[in-house]
Design a protein around this motif. Structure first.
Motif, PDB file in Angstrom:
ATOM      1  N   GLY A  87       0.828  -1.202   0.000  1.00 48.66           N
ATOM      2  CA  GLY A  87       0.000   0.000   0.000  1.00 48.66           C
ATOM      3  C   GLY A  87       0.860   1.248   0.000  1.00 48.66           C
ATOM      4  N   ASP A  88       0.703   2.060   1.038  1.00 53.21           N
ATOM      5  CA  ASP A  88       1.447   3.314   1.136  1.00 53.21           C
ATOM      6  C   ASP A  88       2.702   3.190   1.986  1.00 53.21           C
ATOM      7  OD1 ASP A  88      -0.275   4.691  -0.504  1.00 53.21           O
ATOM      8  OD2 ASP A  88      -1.537   5.413   1.135  1.00 53.21           O
ATOM      9  N   SER A  89       3.116   1.969   2.296  1.00 53.38           N
ATOM     10  CA  SER A  89       4.344   1.731   3.064  1.00 53.38           C
ATOM     11  C   SER A  89       5.286   0.851   2.257  1.00 53.38           C
ATOM     12  CB  SER A  89       4.036   1.034   4.393  1.00 53.38           C
ATOM     13  OG  SER A  89       3.240   1.851   5.206  1.00 53.38           O
ATOM     14  N   ALA A  90       6.569   1.061   2.472  1.00 50.07           N
ATOM     15  CA  ALA A  90       7.575   0.239   1.794  1.00 50.07           C
ATOM     16  C   ALA A  90       8.731  -0.001   2.752  1.00 50.07           C
ATOM     17  CB  ALA A  90       8.074   0.921   0.525  1.00 50.07           C
ATOM     18  N   THR A  91       9.368  -1.145   2.581  1.00 47.55           N
ATOM     19  CA  THR A  91      10.555  -1.485   3.355  1.00 47.55           C
ATOM     20  C   THR A  91      11.650  -1.881   2.379  1.00 47.55           C
ATOM     21  OG1 THR A  91       9.175  -2.303   5.159  1.00 47.55           O
ATOM     22  CG2 THR A  91      11.492  -2.964   5.176  1.00 47.55           C
ATOM     23  N   GLU A 108      36.401   2.128   6.402  1.00 52.26           N
ATOM     24  CA  GLU A 108      35.502   1.320   5.590  1.00 52.26           C
ATOM     25  C   GLU A 108      34.497   0.641   6.496  1.00 52.26           C
ATOM     26  OE1 GLU A 108      37.185  -1.203   2.579  1.00 52.26           O
ATOM     27  OE2 GLU A 108      38.948   0.082   2.398  1.00 52.26           O
ATOM     28  N   LEU A 109      33.236   0.742   6.101  1.00 53.17           N
ATOM     29  CA  LEU A 109      32.144   0.166   6.869  1.00 53.17           C
ATOM     30  C   LEU A 109      31.324  -0.741   5.962  1.00 53.17           C
ATOM     31  CD1 LEU A 109      30.970   3.520   8.434  1.00 53.17           C
ATOM     32  CD2 LEU A 109      32.319   1.786   9.596  1.00 53.17           C
ATOM     33  N   ALA A 110      30.749  -1.770   6.541  1.00 59.35           N
ATOM     34  CA  ALA A 110      29.854  -2.656   5.808  1.00 59.35           C
ATOM     35  C   ALA A 110      28.793  -3.127   6.785  1.00 59.35           C
ATOM     36  CB  ALA A 110      30.613  -3.841   5.223  1.00 59.35           C
ATOM     37  N   GLY A 111      27.620  -3.391   6.261  1.00 54.10           N
ATOM     38  CA  GLY A 111      26.567  -3.859   7.145  1.00 54.10           C
ATOM     39  C   GLY A 111      25.270  -4.099   6.414  1.00 54.10           C
ATOM     40  N   GLU A 112      24.239  -4.238   7.204  1.00 56.76           N
ATOM     41  CA  GLU A 112      22.892  -4.439   6.685  1.00 56.76           C
ATOM     42  C   GLU A 112      22.030  -3.286   7.157  1.00 56.76           C
ATOM     43  OE1 GLU A 112      21.495  -8.272   7.896  1.00 56.76           O
ATOM     44  OE2 GLU A 112      23.143  -9.303   6.896  1.00 56.76           O
ATOM     45  N   GLU A 113      21.031  -2.954   6.354  1.00 60.59           N
ATOM     46  CA  GLU A 113      20.137  -1.864   6.739  1.00 60.59           C
ATOM     47  C   GLU A 113      18.711  -2.193   6.346  1.00 60.59           C
ATOM     48  OE1 GLU A 113      21.486   1.692   4.817  1.00 60.59           O
ATOM     49  OE2 GLU A 113      21.324   0.831   2.829  1.00 60.59           O
ATOM     50  N   THR A 114      17.805  -1.623   7.100  1.00 63.36           N
ATOM     51  CA  THR A 114      16.379  -1.698   6.799  1.00 63.36           C
ATOM     52  C   THR A 114      15.848  -0.278   6.873  1.00 63.36           C
ATOM     53  OG1 THR A 114      16.185  -3.914   7.749  1.00 63.36           O
ATOM     54  CG2 THR A 114      14.144  -2.637   7.511  1.00 63.36           C
ATOM     55  N   ILE A 115      15.364   0.215   5.752  1.00 66.84           N
ATOM     56  CA  ILE A 115      14.862   1.580   5.659  1.00 66.84           C
ATOM     57  C   ILE A 115      13.367   1.508   5.372  1.00 66.84           C
ATOM     58  CG2 ILE A 115      15.008   3.762   4.393  1.00 66.84           C
ATOM     59  CD1 ILE A 115      17.950   3.057   3.857  1.00 66.84           C
ATOM     60  N   ARG A 116      12.615   2.274   6.125  1.00 67.09           N
ATOM     61  CA  ARG A 116      11.166   2.307   5.963  1.00 67.09           C
ATOM     62  C   ARG A 116      10.757   3.599   5.267  1.00 67.09           C
ATOM     63  NH1 ARG A 116      12.339   1.343  10.892  1.00 67.09           N
ATOM     64  NH2 ARG A 116      11.291   3.164  11.763  1.00 67.09           N
ATOM     65  N   LEU A 117       9.829   3.476   4.331  1.00 66.45           N
ATOM     66  CA  LEU A 117       9.322   4.635   3.598  1.00 66.45           C
ATOM     67  C   LEU A 117       7.799   4.637   3.653  1.00 66.45           C
ATOM     68  CD1 LEU A 117      11.846   3.295   1.762  1.00 66.45           C
ATOM     69  CD2 LEU A 117      11.557   5.476   0.654  1.00 66.45           C
ATOM     70  N   ARG A 118       7.241   5.810   3.443  1.00 66.24           N
ATOM     71  CA  ARG A 118       5.793   5.963   3.373  1.00 66.24           C
ATOM     72  C   ARG A 118       5.487   6.930   2.237  1.00 66.24           C
ATOM     73  NH1 ARG A 118       4.277   7.150   8.635  1.00 66.24           N
ATOM     74  NH2 ARG A 118       4.409   4.930   8.958  1.00 66.24           N
ATOM     75  N   ASP A 120       3.391   9.813   0.823  1.00 66.76           N
ATOM     76  CA  ASP A 120       2.628  10.934   1.359  1.00 66.76           C
ATOM     77  C   ASP A 120       2.426  11.940   0.236  1.00 66.76           C
ATOM     78  OD1 ASP A 120       1.365  12.649   3.141  1.00 66.76           O
ATOM     79  OD2 ASP A 120       3.234  13.589   3.764  1.00 66.76           O
ATOM     80  N   ALA A 121       1.189  12.219  -0.078  1.00 65.40           N
ATOM     81  CA  ALA A 121       0.848  13.137  -1.175  1.00 65.40           C
ATOM     82  C   ALA A 121       1.519  12.712  -2.482  1.00 65.40           C
ATOM     83  CB  ALA A 121       1.211  14.571  -0.813  1.00 65.40           C
ATOM     84  N   GLY A 122       1.605  11.400  -2.694  1.00 66.43           N
ATOM     85  CA  GLY A 122       2.157  10.867  -3.934  1.00 66.43           C
ATOM     86  C   GLY A 122       3.654  10.649  -3.951  1.00 66.43           C
ATOM     87  N   ASP A 123       4.378  11.197  -2.979  1.00 65.48           N
ATOM     88  CA  ASP A 123       5.832  11.056  -2.938  1.00 65.48           C
ATOM     89  C   ASP A 123       6.245  10.065  -1.857  1.00 65.48           C
ATOM     90  OD1 ASP A 123       6.281  12.996  -4.922  1.00 65.48           O
ATOM     91  OD2 ASP A 123       6.258  14.607  -3.439  1.00 65.48           O
ATOM     92  N   TRP A 124       7.248   9.263  -2.156  1.00 64.44           N
ATOM     93  CA  TRP A 124       7.816   8.358  -1.169  1.00 64.44           C
ATOM     94  C   TRP A 124       8.881   9.085  -0.378  1.00 64.44           C
ATOM     95  CZ3 TRP A 124       5.901   3.730   0.056  1.00 64.44           C
ATOM     96  CH2 TRP A 124       5.034   3.124  -0.858  1.00 64.44           C
ATOM     97  N   LYS A 125       8.797   8.984   0.946  1.00 65.28           N
ATOM     98  CA  LYS A 125       9.752   9.624   1.839  1.00 65.28           C
ATOM     99  C   LYS A 125      10.197   8.613   2.896  1.00 65.28           C
ATOM    100  CE  LYS A 125       9.299  13.864   0.203  1.00 65.28           C
ATOM    101  NZ  LYS A 125      10.365  14.629  -0.368  1.00 65.28           N
ATOM    102  N   ILE A 126      11.405   8.792   3.382  1.00 66.65           N
ATOM    103  CA  ILE A 126      11.962   7.916   4.414  1.00 66.65           C
ATOM    104  C   ILE A 126      11.347   8.275   5.761  1.00 66.65           C
ATOM    105  CG2 ILE A 126      14.070   7.224   5.602  1.00 66.65           C
ATOM    106  CD1 ILE A 126      15.570   7.966   2.954  1.00 66.65           C
ATOM    107  N   VAL A 127      10.826   7.258   6.468  1.00 68.35           N
ATOM    108  CA  VAL A 127      10.217   7.489   7.778  1.00 68.35           C
ATOM    109  C   VAL A 127      10.957   6.770   8.903  1.00 68.35           C
ATOM    110  CG1 VAL A 127       7.910   7.997   6.906  1.00 68.35           C
ATOM    111  CG2 VAL A 127       8.523   5.632   7.477  1.00 68.35           C
ATOM    112  N   GLY A 128      11.988   5.989   8.560  1.00 64.06           N
ATOM    113  CA  GLY A 128      12.762   5.316   9.604  1.00 64.06           C
ATOM    114  C   GLY A 128      13.884   4.489   9.029  1.00 64.06           C
ATOM    115  N   GLY A 129      14.850   4.209   9.880  1.00 58.12           N
ATOM    116  CA  GLY A 129      15.897   3.278   9.514  1.00 58.12           C
ATOM    117  C   GLY A 129      17.232   3.861   9.109  1.00 58.12           C
TER     118      GLY A 129
END
Length: 130
Positions: A87-91, A108-118, A120-129
């Motif tokens: 829907g209106d959320s993405a991971t 030098e850094l390496a790792g894993e990430e989980t970024i959450r987006l939502r 809003d008004a048609g645009d995807w924006k980062i909301v966490g992570g």
């Protein structure tokens, strides 16, 4: 080499839904902001609704601005990511590698990430992570 990378990027997107492609574009803009130390671009990708680990959007934007000012450009590479849209959320989950310079010393850094987006008004924006 850039042509090959661009072709691989386009092939990877070919199997994606339109929403996944739009979320992927936000991730690409994030990488560009890191590579150019563009705090304004990075801030534009963060939702006013950002909340993560007790940090709101204002504090996150300030933190990113200070970090990019002290590190300068960041060499960031996604080592593969998965995008799930509901829907209106993405991971976005994946692995990364990056190189930064801290106090004149390369790190030098390496790792894993989980970024959450939502969306809003048609645009995807980062909301966490981040």
């Amino acid at each position: 080499m850039r042509t090959l990378l661009a072709a691989l990027f386009l092939l990877a997107l070919a199997g994606c839904t339109p929403e996944q492609r739009t979320v992927e574009e936000v991730m690409r803009q994030r990488e560009q902001a890191l590579a150019t130390a563009d705090a304004t671009l990075y801030a534009s990708l963060i939702s006013p609704a950002y909340r993560d680990k007790g940090v709101d959007s204002r504090a996150k934007r300030e933190e990113l601005s200070q970090t990019l000012a002290s590190f300068g450009p960041v060499a960031y590479r996604s080592l593969g990511r998965d995008i799930a849209v509901h829907g209106d959320s993405a991971t976005v989950t994946g692995r990364y590698a990056m190189k930064v310079t801290v106090a004149g010393k390369p790190l030098e850094l390496a790792g894993e990430e989980t970024i959450r987006l939502r969306r809003d008004a048609g645009d995807w924006k980062i909301v966490g992570g981040i």
